[in-house]
Enzyme design. Sequence first.
Site, mmCIF file in Angstrom:
data_model
loop_
_atom_site.group_PDB
_atom_site.id
_atom_site.type_symbol
_atom_site.label_atom_id
_atom_site.label_comp_id
_atom_site.label_asym_id
_atom_site.label_seq_id
_atom_site.Cartn_x
_atom_site.Cartn_y
_atom_site.Cartn_z
ATOM 1 N N HIS A 30 3.548 -2.200 3.162
ATOM 2 C CA HIS A 30 3.589 -0.871 2.532
ATOM 3 C C HIS A 30 4.877 -0.698 1.737
ATOM 4 C CE1 HIS A 30 0.723 -0.388 5.864
ATOM 5 N NE2 HIS A 30 0.171 0.551 5.130
ATOM 6 N N ASP A 67 0.808 -1.221 0.000
ATOM 7 C CA ASP A 67 0.000 0.000 0.000
ATOM 8 C C ASP A 67 0.845 1.277 0.000
ATOM 9 O OD1 ASP A 67 -1.909 -1.905 0.447
ATOM 10 O OD2 ASP A 67 -2.799 -0.932 2.199
ATOM 11 N N ASP A 68 0.178 2.336 -0.370
ATOM 12 C CA ASP A 68 0.611 3.734 -0.147
ATOM 13 C C ASP A 68 1.687 4.255 -1.096
ATOM 14 O OD1 ASP A 68 -1.141 3.446 1.917
ATOM 15 O OD2 ASP A 68 0.241 3.981 3.523
ATOM 16 N N HIS A 91 -5.680 9.488 0.969
ATOM 17 C CA HIS A 91 -5.506 8.645 2.151
ATOM 18 C C HIS A 91 -6.164 9.207 3.401
ATOM 19 C CE1 HIS A 91 -3.371 5.705 4.759
ATOM 20 N NE2 HIS A 91 -3.361 4.991 3.642
ATOM 21 N N HIS A 151 -6.372 3.211 -3.730
ATOM 22 C CA HIS A 151 -6.374 3.370 -2.263
ATOM 23 C C HIS A 151 -6.713 4.810 -1.883
ATOM 24 C CE1 HIS A 151 -5.190 2.162 1.751
ATOM 25 N NE2 HIS A 151 -4.022 2.758 1.756
HETATM 26 ZN ZN LIG Z 1 -2.698 3.082 3.359
#
Ligand SMILES: [Zn+2]
Length: 309
Positions: free
Chosen positions: A242, A93-94, A148, A144
């Site tokens: 991540h 993620d991210d 955020h 995503h």
């Molecule tokens: Zn995230």
Amino acid sequence: MRSVLAIALAISMSTATAAWAQNAPAPAPSASPAPAPAPAAAPVPTPAKCDNPNALGVTRVVEIDTTGGPGFGFEHFKAYDFLRDHEIVLTFDDGPWPGHTPAVLKALADQCTKALFFPIGKHAGWHPEILKQVAAAGHTVGSHTWSHKDLSKLSEQEGKDEIEKGIAAVSIALGNKPVGPFFRFPALRHPPELLKYTAERNLAVFSTDLDSSDFKMRKPEQVIASVMKKLEKHGKGIILMHDFQQATAKAAPELLKKLKDAGYKVVHVVGKTPIEPKKEYTDMVLKEIGGGMESARPMSSVIKTIDGN
Ligand SMILES: [Zn+2]
């Protein structure tokens, strides 16, 4: 080498041979006939040559029909238990983020394995070239949100905007391509009205089976220990990590080796039908990215008198 078995209304699975991921010989360049065009609805990634005979590889490719927005990850969704013992899905993620995402990509390539990425829209807008590398390597790219935010703290409309702008930004970064029909809510907080919305958009929602909690960790050893310990307990699962995090980027090569040594097998998740961004959101994101760039540059760096007074 591929058999298809339906295990549930919303999921179909195709079992791919592990050979392609594990040092499969390249097809003869001219002797083989041109392959029939793949059906548009089944974007299974092209097998890449793998030079590592001990690679983690990919054991199965699972195609998910995301119609109606099925949820995955036992922390929140228990309807579809599609992983067998010792099977894992790697999720990151991210990103995309300079340095860290490329390091994760290299570790995955060295192990001839595939993952599912949930990039943040703004990051995709800042580093589209890195996100393109993720897609080019055959990984699945979902989304995503745009920035955020915790969607449980926003109004319903603001939440929808975050979701749609995230999809639009990822699409733009990939060169105006459709996006993987997979979505993860920031902090795994999904208000019911937005789950209804992701269902209408035919987006599968990914929670997790085991959270590495890598965002709290500074040292790669901690990330490795966390994942291995939680996997021992669960025996299988969707792993949340991540690529944005430095400790995870540094941990990736050793972690993947350890997963292979412990007998875990990677399942690569692909979508049956990608999601198209909505035009109004694409326009909105283009305006914001463009506007942001303009305001970030002082006029003196753009226009300079080089001749005359
Ligand atoms: Zn995230």
